[in-house]
Design an enzyme around this catalytic site. Structure first.
Site: not given
Ligand code: EPZ
Length: 416
Positions: A22-23, A116, A121, A123-124, A305, A397
Protein backbone atom coordinates in the site's frame (compact mmCIF):
# COMPACT_ATOMS: atom_id res chain seq x y z
CA UNK A 1 -22.58 -5.14 9.49
CA UNK A 2 -19.22 -3.48 9.05
CA UNK A 3 -17.52 -6.15 11.18
CA UNK A 4 -15.60 -9.44 11.32
CA UNK A 5 -16.63 -12.40 13.51
CA UNK A 6 -13.80 -14.66 14.73
CA UNK A 7 -14.13 -18.02 16.49
CA UNK A 8 -10.76 -18.45 18.22
CA UNK A 9 -8.76 -21.65 18.63
CA UNK A 10 -7.92 -22.87 15.12
CA UNK A 11 -4.26 -23.18 14.13
CA UNK A 12 -3.23 -21.75 10.74
CA UNK A 13 -1.91 -24.02 7.99
CA UNK A 14 -1.15 -23.44 4.32
CA UNK A 15 0.07 -20.66 2.01
CA UNK A 16 -1.00 -17.09 1.43
CA UNK A 17 0.35 -14.72 -1.23
CA UNK A 18 1.39 -11.33 0.10
CA UNK A 19 -0.33 -8.40 -1.66
CA UNK A 20 1.48 -5.42 -3.20
CA UNK A 21 2.60 -2.65 -0.87
CA UNK A 22 0.00 0.00 0.00
CA UNK A 23 2.67 2.49 1.08
CA UNK A 24 4.64 2.03 -2.13
CA UNK A 25 1.59 2.07 -4.44
CA UNK A 26 0.24 5.39 -3.14
CA UNK A 27 3.30 7.60 -3.82
CA UNK A 28 3.95 5.81 -7.13
CA UNK A 29 0.36 6.49 -8.29
CA UNK A 30 0.85 10.13 -7.30
CA UNK A 31 4.14 10.15 -9.24
CA UNK A 32 2.34 9.22 -12.49
CA UNK A 33 1.16 12.86 -12.55
CA UNK A 34 4.74 13.84 -13.36
CA UNK A 35 4.59 11.85 -16.61
CA UNK A 36 2.59 12.87 -19.69
CA UNK A 37 1.40 9.50 -21.00
CA UNK A 38 0.24 6.08 -19.81
CA UNK A 39 1.95 4.34 -16.87
CA UNK A 40 1.15 0.76 -15.83
CA UNK A 41 1.56 0.06 -12.13
CA UNK A 42 1.53 -3.69 -11.50
CA UNK A 43 0.82 -5.53 -8.23
CA UNK A 44 -1.29 -2.64 -6.90
CA UNK A 45 -3.38 -3.95 -3.97
CA UNK A 46 -7.17 -3.70 -4.33
CA UNK A 47 -7.78 -1.77 -1.08
CA UNK A 48 -9.76 1.35 -0.26
CA UNK A 49 -6.76 3.67 0.12
CA UNK A 50 -5.67 2.81 -3.43
CA UNK A 51 -9.27 3.27 -4.57
CA UNK A 52 -9.29 6.78 -3.05
CA UNK A 53 -6.00 7.63 -4.78
CA UNK A 54 -7.42 6.38 -8.11
CA UNK A 55 -10.50 8.56 -7.50
CA UNK A 56 -8.35 11.61 -6.82
CA UNK A 57 -6.38 11.07 -10.05
CA UNK A 58 -9.64 10.68 -11.98
CA UNK A 59 -10.98 13.90 -10.44
CA UNK A 60 -7.89 15.65 -11.86
CA UNK A 61 -8.80 14.49 -15.36
CA UNK A 62 -6.62 11.38 -15.56
CA UNK A 63 -8.01 8.21 -17.11
CA UNK A 64 -7.48 5.46 -14.51
CA UNK A 65 -8.28 1.82 -15.20
CA UNK A 66 -7.70 -1.27 -13.05
CA UNK A 67 -7.00 -4.54 -14.91
CA UNK A 68 -6.60 -7.19 -12.22
CA UNK A 69 -3.70 -6.06 -10.04
CA UNK A 70 -2.46 -3.58 -12.67
CA UNK A 71 -3.58 0.06 -12.50
CA UNK A 72 -3.12 2.05 -15.72
CA UNK A 73 -2.96 5.84 -15.40
CA UNK A 74 -3.22 8.08 -18.47
CA UNK A 75 -2.41 11.69 -17.52
CA UNK A 76 -2.59 13.19 -21.02
CA UNK A 77 -5.91 14.91 -20.26
CA UNK A 78 -4.91 16.28 -16.87
CA UNK A 79 -7.32 19.16 -16.21
CA UNK A 80 -6.84 21.01 -12.96
CA UNK A 81 -9.97 20.98 -10.89
CA UNK A 82 -10.70 20.58 -7.26
CA UNK A 83 -10.09 17.19 -5.72
CA UNK A 84 -13.08 15.62 -3.95
CA UNK A 85 -12.76 16.81 -0.36
CA UNK A 86 -14.06 13.52 1.04
CA UNK A 87 -11.24 11.54 -0.63
CA UNK A 88 -8.63 14.13 0.39
CA UNK A 89 -9.76 14.21 4.00
CA UNK A 90 -10.32 10.51 4.46
CA UNK A 91 -6.87 9.58 3.19
CA UNK A 92 -3.82 11.39 4.46
CA UNK A 93 -1.71 10.23 1.55
CA UNK A 94 -3.52 12.78 -0.63
CA UNK A 95 -0.79 15.17 0.57
CA UNK A 96 1.54 13.30 -1.76
CA UNK A 97 -0.31 14.79 -4.72
CA UNK A 98 0.97 18.22 -3.67
CA UNK A 99 4.56 17.81 -4.85
CA UNK A 100 3.57 16.04 -8.07
CA UNK A 101 0.86 18.56 -9.01
CA UNK A 102 3.14 21.54 -8.33
CA UNK A 103 5.74 19.99 -10.61
CA UNK A 104 3.17 19.34 -13.35
CA UNK A 105 0.86 22.36 -13.17
CA UNK A 106 2.44 24.89 -10.79
CA UNK A 107 -0.71 25.39 -8.72
CA UNK A 108 -2.70 23.31 -6.20
CA UNK A 109 -5.54 24.13 -3.83
CA UNK A 110 -6.53 21.34 -1.49
CA UNK A 111 -8.17 20.65 1.86
CA UNK A 112 -5.91 19.84 4.78
CA UNK A 113 -5.66 16.04 4.76
CA UNK A 114 -7.12 14.52 7.91
CA UNK A 115 -5.10 13.46 10.92
CA UNK A 116 -6.22 10.26 12.53
CA UNK A 117 -6.40 8.62 15.93
CA UNK A 118 -2.70 7.63 15.89
CA UNK A 119 -1.62 11.26 15.88
CA UNK A 120 -2.23 14.84 14.75
CA UNK A 121 -0.11 14.14 11.67
CA UNK A 122 0.52 17.78 10.76
CA UNK A 123 1.87 18.83 7.35
CA UNK A 124 4.01 21.74 8.57
CA UNK A 125 7.26 20.18 7.32
CA UNK A 126 5.74 19.50 3.90
CA UNK A 127 4.77 23.17 3.49
CA UNK A 128 7.97 24.60 5.02
CA UNK A 129 10.18 22.45 2.75
CA UNK A 130 8.22 23.27 -0.42
CA UNK A 131 8.51 26.99 0.39
CA UNK A 132 12.28 26.51 0.21
CA UNK A 133 11.79 25.21 -3.36
CA UNK A 134 10.13 28.44 -4.49
CA UNK A 135 6.49 27.60 -3.68
CA UNK A 136 4.22 30.36 -2.37
CA UNK A 137 1.64 28.86 0.00
CA UNK A 138 -1.43 30.64 1.35
CA UNK A 139 -2.95 28.81 4.31
CA UNK A 140 -6.67 29.30 4.94
CA UNK A 141 -9.09 27.88 7.51
CA UNK A 142 -9.76 24.46 5.98
CA UNK A 143 -7.62 24.50 2.86
CA UNK A 144 -4.40 25.90 1.44
CA UNK A 145 -3.30 27.11 -2.00
CA UNK A 146 0.25 26.53 -3.27
CA UNK A 147 1.71 28.15 -6.38
CA UNK A 148 5.06 28.33 -8.17
CA UNK A 149 6.28 29.55 -11.57
CA UNK A 150 9.07 26.95 -11.43
CA UNK A 151 10.20 24.60 -8.69
CA UNK A 152 13.80 25.22 -7.75
CA UNK A 153 16.22 22.69 -6.30
CA UNK A 154 17.25 23.38 -2.69
CA UNK A 155 19.25 21.88 0.17
CA UNK A 156 16.53 20.72 2.61
CA UNK A 157 17.56 19.95 6.19
CA UNK A 158 14.73 18.24 8.08
CA UNK A 159 14.49 18.21 11.91
CA UNK A 160 13.69 14.48 11.85
CA UNK A 161 12.93 11.70 9.38
CA UNK A 162 9.50 11.85 7.71
CA UNK A 163 8.40 9.31 5.10
CA UNK A 164 5.72 11.55 3.60
CA UNK A 165 7.89 14.66 3.49
CA UNK A 166 10.69 12.71 1.81
CA UNK A 167 8.21 11.43 -0.80
CA UNK A 168 6.69 14.85 -1.45
CA UNK A 169 10.12 16.44 -1.89
CA UNK A 170 11.25 13.69 -4.27
CA UNK A 171 8.13 14.31 -6.39
CA UNK A 172 8.74 18.07 -6.36
CA UNK A 173 12.46 17.75 -7.11
CA UNK A 174 12.69 15.33 -10.06
CA UNK A 175 11.54 17.98 -12.60
CA UNK A 176 12.77 21.03 -10.67
CA UNK A 177 15.47 23.43 -11.89
CA UNK A 178 18.80 22.43 -10.31
CA UNK A 179 19.76 20.04 -7.54
CA UNK A 180 17.81 19.13 -4.39
CA UNK A 181 19.44 17.52 -1.35
CA UNK A 182 17.19 15.95 1.30
CA UNK A 183 18.67 15.18 4.73
CA UNK A 184 17.81 13.19 6.79
CA UNK A 185 15.85 11.32 4.12
CA UNK A 186 13.59 8.38 5.00
CA UNK A 187 15.14 5.05 3.98
CA UNK A 188 11.98 2.89 3.94
CA UNK A 189 11.63 0.27 1.16
CA UNK A 190 8.60 2.23 -0.05
CA UNK A 191 10.83 5.25 -0.70
CA UNK A 192 13.26 2.99 -2.56
CA UNK A 193 10.37 1.70 -4.70
CA UNK A 194 9.28 5.28 -5.50
CA UNK A 195 12.87 6.14 -6.50
CA UNK A 196 13.01 2.96 -8.59
CA UNK A 197 9.85 3.91 -10.46
CA UNK A 198 11.12 7.46 -11.10
CA UNK A 199 14.58 6.28 -12.16
CA UNK A 200 12.93 3.90 -14.67
CA UNK A 201 11.13 6.99 -16.01
CA UNK A 202 14.42 8.89 -16.38
CA UNK A 203 14.80 10.72 -13.05
CA UNK A 204 18.30 11.32 -11.69
CA UNK A 205 18.27 10.28 -8.03
CA UNK A 206 21.32 9.36 -5.95
CA UNK A 207 21.29 7.79 -2.48
CA UNK A 208 18.02 5.81 -2.63
CA UNK A 209 17.76 3.82 0.61
CA UNK A 210 20.24 6.07 2.40
CA UNK A 211 19.68 9.04 4.70
CA UNK A 212 20.86 11.51 2.04
CA UNK A 213 19.08 11.92 -1.29
CA UNK A 214 20.53 14.03 -4.11
CA UNK A 215 18.13 14.74 -6.97
CA UNK A 216 19.20 16.43 -10.21
CA UNK A 217 16.13 17.91 -11.92
CA UNK A 218 15.52 16.74 -15.51
CA UNK A 219 13.38 18.20 -18.28
CA UNK A 220 10.84 15.38 -18.63
CA UNK A 221 10.08 11.80 -17.61
CA UNK A 222 8.83 9.00 -19.82
CA UNK A 223 5.91 6.58 -19.27
CA UNK A 224 6.89 3.27 -17.64
CA UNK A 225 5.51 -0.09 -16.55
CA UNK A 226 6.53 -0.81 -12.93
CA UNK A 227 5.85 -3.62 -10.45
CA UNK A 228 5.16 -2.60 -6.85
CA UNK A 229 7.01 -4.71 -4.25
CA UNK A 230 5.09 -6.95 -1.82
CA UNK A 231 3.83 -5.34 1.37
CA UNK A 232 6.24 -5.99 4.26
CA UNK A 233 3.69 -4.85 6.87
CA UNK A 234 0.96 -7.15 5.54
CA UNK A 235 3.50 -10.01 5.49
CA UNK A 236 4.44 -9.15 9.08
CA UNK A 237 0.79 -9.05 10.08
CA UNK A 238 0.15 -12.59 8.79
CA UNK A 239 3.35 -13.69 10.52
CA UNK A 240 1.92 -12.31 13.79
CA UNK A 241 -1.40 -14.03 13.03
CA UNK A 242 0.45 -17.35 12.91
CA UNK A 243 2.23 -16.54 16.16
CA UNK A 244 -1.13 -15.81 17.81
CA UNK A 245 -3.01 -18.82 16.43
CA UNK A 246 -0.14 -21.30 16.15
CA UNK A 247 0.48 -23.50 13.11
CA UNK A 248 2.72 -23.26 10.07
CA UNK A 249 2.13 -20.99 7.06
CA UNK A 250 4.08 -19.95 3.97
CA UNK A 251 4.06 -16.24 3.10
CA UNK A 252 4.53 -16.34 -0.67
CA UNK A 253 6.33 -13.35 -2.24
CA UNK A 254 7.07 -11.85 1.21
CA UNK A 255 9.83 -9.19 0.72
CA UNK A 256 12.44 -10.96 2.88
CA UNK A 257 15.15 -8.37 2.20
CA UNK A 258 12.94 -5.61 3.69
CA UNK A 259 11.85 -7.58 6.77
CA UNK A 260 15.09 -8.10 8.70
CA UNK A 261 13.93 -6.27 11.83
CA UNK A 262 10.43 -7.79 11.69
CA UNK A 263 11.85 -11.32 11.36
CA UNK A 264 14.52 -10.94 14.02
CA UNK A 265 11.95 -9.66 16.52
CA UNK A 266 9.52 -12.46 15.60
CA UNK A 267 12.18 -15.08 16.28
CA UNK A 268 13.04 -13.44 19.59
CA UNK A 269 9.31 -13.50 20.43
CA UNK A 270 9.12 -17.25 19.85
CA UNK A 271 8.50 -17.87 16.13
CA UNK A 272 10.62 -20.08 13.88
CA UNK A 273 11.10 -18.57 10.40
CA UNK A 274 12.79 -20.04 7.32
CA UNK A 275 13.52 -17.68 4.44
CA UNK A 276 13.10 -19.18 0.97
CA UNK A 277 13.78 -17.52 -2.41
CA UNK A 278 10.02 -16.99 -2.94
CA UNK A 279 8.82 -16.29 0.58
CA UNK A 280 8.97 -17.09 4.28
CA UNK A 281 7.95 -20.28 6.13
CA UNK A 282 6.63 -19.39 9.58
CA UNK A 283 6.19 -21.85 12.44
CA UNK A 284 4.17 -20.01 15.03
CA UNK A 285 4.28 -22.83 17.56
CA UNK A 286 5.44 -21.65 20.90
CA UNK A 287 9.24 -21.67 20.76
CA UNK A 288 11.40 -20.23 23.47
CA UNK A 289 10.85 -16.45 23.64
CA UNK A 290 13.84 -14.31 24.56
CA UNK A 291 12.32 -10.93 23.68
CA UNK A 292 10.14 -8.98 26.02
CA UNK A 293 10.99 -5.46 24.86
CA UNK A 294 10.27 -3.70 21.54
CA UNK A 295 11.04 -0.17 20.37
CA UNK A 296 9.67 1.21 17.11
CA UNK A 297 11.65 3.56 14.87
CA UNK A 298 12.46 4.60 11.32
CA UNK A 299 13.66 1.99 8.85
CA UNK A 300 15.61 -0.24 9.34
CA UNK A 301 14.40 -0.30 12.98
CA UNK A 302 11.22 -2.16 13.98
CA UNK A 303 8.43 -0.42 12.04
CA UNK A 304 5.72 1.51 13.87
CA UNK A 305 3.13 -0.10 11.59
CA UNK A 306 4.01 -3.47 13.14
CA UNK A 307 3.64 -2.22 16.72
CA UNK A 308 -0.03 -3.17 17.15
CA UNK A 309 0.29 -6.68 15.61
CA UNK A 310 3.31 -7.29 17.87
CA UNK A 311 1.29 -6.17 20.89
CA UNK A 312 -1.40 -8.69 19.93
CA UNK A 313 1.25 -11.43 19.91
CA UNK A 314 2.55 -10.38 23.32
CA UNK A 315 -0.99 -10.25 24.75
CA UNK A 316 -1.90 -13.64 23.25
CA UNK A 317 1.31 -15.24 24.54
CA UNK A 318 0.40 -14.51 28.15
CA UNK A 319 4.00 -13.45 28.75
CA UNK A 320 5.21 -10.10 30.13
CA UNK A 321 6.71 -7.50 27.80
CA UNK A 322 6.84 -3.83 26.95
CA UNK A 323 6.58 -1.80 23.75
CA UNK A 324 7.98 1.69 23.24
CA UNK A 325 6.40 3.78 20.41
CA UNK A 326 8.74 6.53 19.17
CA UNK A 327 7.06 7.67 15.91
CA UNK A 328 3.41 8.56 16.62
CA UNK A 329 2.12 10.16 19.79
CA UNK A 330 -1.10 8.18 20.13
CA UNK A 331 -0.62 4.71 18.72
CA UNK A 332 -1.77 2.60 21.67
CA UNK A 333 -5.49 2.83 20.90
CA UNK A 334 -5.94 -0.94 20.86
CA UNK A 335 -4.81 -1.31 24.50
CA UNK A 336 -8.34 -0.69 25.80
CA UNK A 337 -9.77 -3.15 23.28
CA UNK A 338 -7.21 -5.87 24.04
CA UNK A 339 -7.92 -5.40 27.75
CA UNK A 340 -11.60 -6.13 26.99
CA UNK A 341 -10.30 -9.53 25.76
CA UNK A 342 -8.56 -10.10 29.09
CA UNK A 343 -5.11 -8.75 28.28
CA UNK A 344 -3.52 -6.88 31.14
CA UNK A 345 -1.84 -3.89 29.49
CA UNK A 346 -1.00 -0.55 31.04
CA UNK A 347 0.31 2.55 29.22
CA UNK A 348 2.74 5.03 30.74
CA UNK A 349 3.89 7.82 28.41
CA UNK A 350 5.02 6.26 25.13
CA UNK A 351 5.45 2.78 26.56
CA UNK A 352 2.86 0.00 26.89
CA UNK A 353 3.48 -2.65 29.59
CA UNK A 354 1.96 -6.05 28.72
CA UNK A 355 1.65 -7.94 31.99
CA UNK A 356 0.68 -11.30 30.54
CA UNK A 357 -2.52 -12.93 31.66
CA UNK A 358 -2.81 -16.30 30.04
CA UNK A 359 -5.37 -16.96 27.32
CA UNK A 360 -7.46 -14.12 25.88
CA UNK A 361 -11.25 -14.38 25.86
CA UNK A 362 -13.51 -13.48 22.95
CA UNK A 363 -15.16 -10.04 23.14
CA UNK A 364 -16.81 -7.35 21.04
CA UNK A 365 -14.06 -4.86 20.21
CA UNK A 366 -13.76 -1.78 17.99
CA UNK A 367 -11.18 -1.10 15.29
CA UNK A 368 -10.20 2.59 15.43
CA UNK A 369 -7.50 2.65 12.74
CA UNK A 370 -5.90 0.37 10.17
CA UNK A 371 -3.10 -1.54 11.92
CA UNK A 372 -4.84 -1.66 15.29
CA UNK A 373 -7.91 -3.15 13.64
CA UNK A 374 -5.85 -5.90 12.00
CA UNK A 375 -4.15 -6.56 15.34
CA UNK A 376 -7.50 -7.12 17.07
CA UNK A 377 -8.43 -9.71 14.43
CA UNK A 378 -5.21 -11.66 14.92
CA UNK A 379 -5.48 -11.47 18.70
CA UNK A 380 -9.01 -12.93 18.43
CA UNK A 381 -7.61 -15.94 16.54
CA UNK A 382 -6.03 -17.08 19.82
CA UNK A 383 -8.90 -16.06 22.10
CA UNK A 384 -11.30 -18.53 23.69
CA UNK A 385 -14.77 -18.18 22.18
CA UNK A 386 -16.23 -15.63 19.79
CA UNK A 387 -14.97 -12.14 19.06
CA UNK A 388 -16.47 -9.44 16.89
CA UNK A 389 -14.25 -6.66 15.52
CA UNK A 390 -16.37 -3.70 14.40
CA UNK A 391 -15.41 -0.86 11.99
CA UNK A 392 -14.03 -3.33 9.45
CA UNK A 393 -13.69 -0.47 6.95
CA UNK A 394 -10.50 0.67 8.72
CA UNK A 395 -8.93 -2.73 8.04
CA UNK A 396 -10.10 -2.70 4.42
CA UNK A 397 -7.97 0.43 3.91
CA UNK A 398 -4.80 -1.66 3.85
CA UNK A 399 -5.56 -5.40 3.82
CA UNK A 400 -6.91 -7.14 0.71
CA UNK A 401 -9.41 -9.93 1.53
CA UNK A 402 -8.20 -10.49 5.09
CA UNK A 403 -11.23 -12.66 5.99
CA UNK A 404 -10.91 -14.81 2.84
CA UNK A 405 -7.15 -15.21 3.32
CA UNK A 406 -7.46 -16.19 6.99
CA UNK A 407 -10.29 -18.65 6.19
CA UNK A 408 -8.12 -20.26 3.52
CA UNK A 409 -5.45 -20.70 6.20
CA UNK A 410 -7.93 -22.50 8.45
CA UNK A 411 -9.12 -19.69 10.70
CA UNK A 412 -12.80 -19.71 11.66
CA UNK A 413 -13.66 -16.14 10.63
CA UNK A 414 -16.47 -14.54 8.65
CA UNK A 415 -17.80 -11.15 7.61
CA UNK A 416 -20.43 -10.02 10.09
C1 EPZ B 1 3.93 7.06 6.51
O1 EPZ B 1 3.10 8.03 7.13
C2 EPZ B 1 3.08 5.81 6.36
N1 EPZ B 1 1.93 6.08 5.50
C3 EPZ B 1 2.58 5.34 7.74
O2 EPZ B 1 1.83 4.13 7.55
C4 EPZ B 1 3.81 5.04 8.60
O3 EPZ B 1 3.38 4.66 9.89
C5 EPZ B 1 4.69 6.30 8.68
O4 EPZ B 1 5.05 6.74 7.35
C6 EPZ B 1 5.97 6.04 9.46
O5 EPZ B 1 6.69 5.00 8.87
C7 EPZ B 1 2.07 6.01 4.16
O6 EPZ B 1 3.16 5.75 3.66
C8 EPZ B 1 0.85 6.24 3.32
P1 EPZ B 1 5.82 10.43 8.78
P2 EPZ B 1 3.58 9.59 7.20
O7 EPZ B 1 5.70 11.72 8.06
O8 EPZ B 1 4.35 9.92 6.00
C9 EPZ B 1 5.46 13.84 12.06
C10 EPZ B 1 -0.02 2.71 7.73
O9 EPZ B 1 -0.53 2.13 8.70
N2 EPZ B 1 5.29 14.87 11.02
O10 EPZ B 1 7.05 9.59 8.59
O11 EPZ B 1 2.41 10.40 7.56
C11 EPZ B 1 4.27 12.89 12.16
O12 EPZ B 1 3.22 13.46 12.90
C12 EPZ B 1 0.43 4.15 7.88
O13 EPZ B 1 0.17 2.19 6.60
C13 EPZ B 1 5.25 16.20 11.38
O14 EPZ B 1 5.32 16.54 12.57
O15 EPZ B 1 4.54 9.50 8.47
C14 EPZ B 1 4.89 11.68 12.84
O16 EPZ B 1 4.88 11.88 14.25
C15 EPZ B 1 0.15 4.71 9.27
N3 EPZ B 1 5.10 17.16 10.42
C16 EPZ B 1 6.34 11.69 12.33
O17 EPZ B 1 6.55 12.98 11.72
C17 EPZ B 1 5.01 16.84 9.09
O18 EPZ B 1 4.91 17.76 8.25
C18 EPZ B 1 6.63 10.64 11.27
O19 EPZ B 1 5.57 10.70 10.33
C19 EPZ B 1 5.06 15.47 8.73
C20 EPZ B 1 5.20 14.50 9.70
Amino acid sequence: MDAIRIYGGNCLEGQTTVQGSKNASLPILAATLLINGVCEIENCPDISDVYHMQRLLTSLGCRVERKGTCVCVNTCCLSMCDMPADSVCVMRSSIMLLGALLARTGRVCMEYPGGCVIGARPIDLHLKSLRKMGVVIEEKETEFCAETSRLKGAAIKLPFVSVGVTENLILAAVLAEGVTVIEPAAREPEIQALCGFLQEAGAQIEGSGTGRLVIHGVKALKPVKYRVPADRIVAGTYLCACMCAGGRIFLKDAPVCHMESILSHAVRMGAAVTCEPDGILVDGRDHESTCNRLTTGCYPMFPTDMQSPAMAVMAASGRKGCIEETVFENRFRIVGELNKMGANIMVRGNTAYVNGSGRLCGAIVQAQELRGGAALVIAALSAEGTSIVTNRHYIDRGYEDIVLNLRRLGADVELA
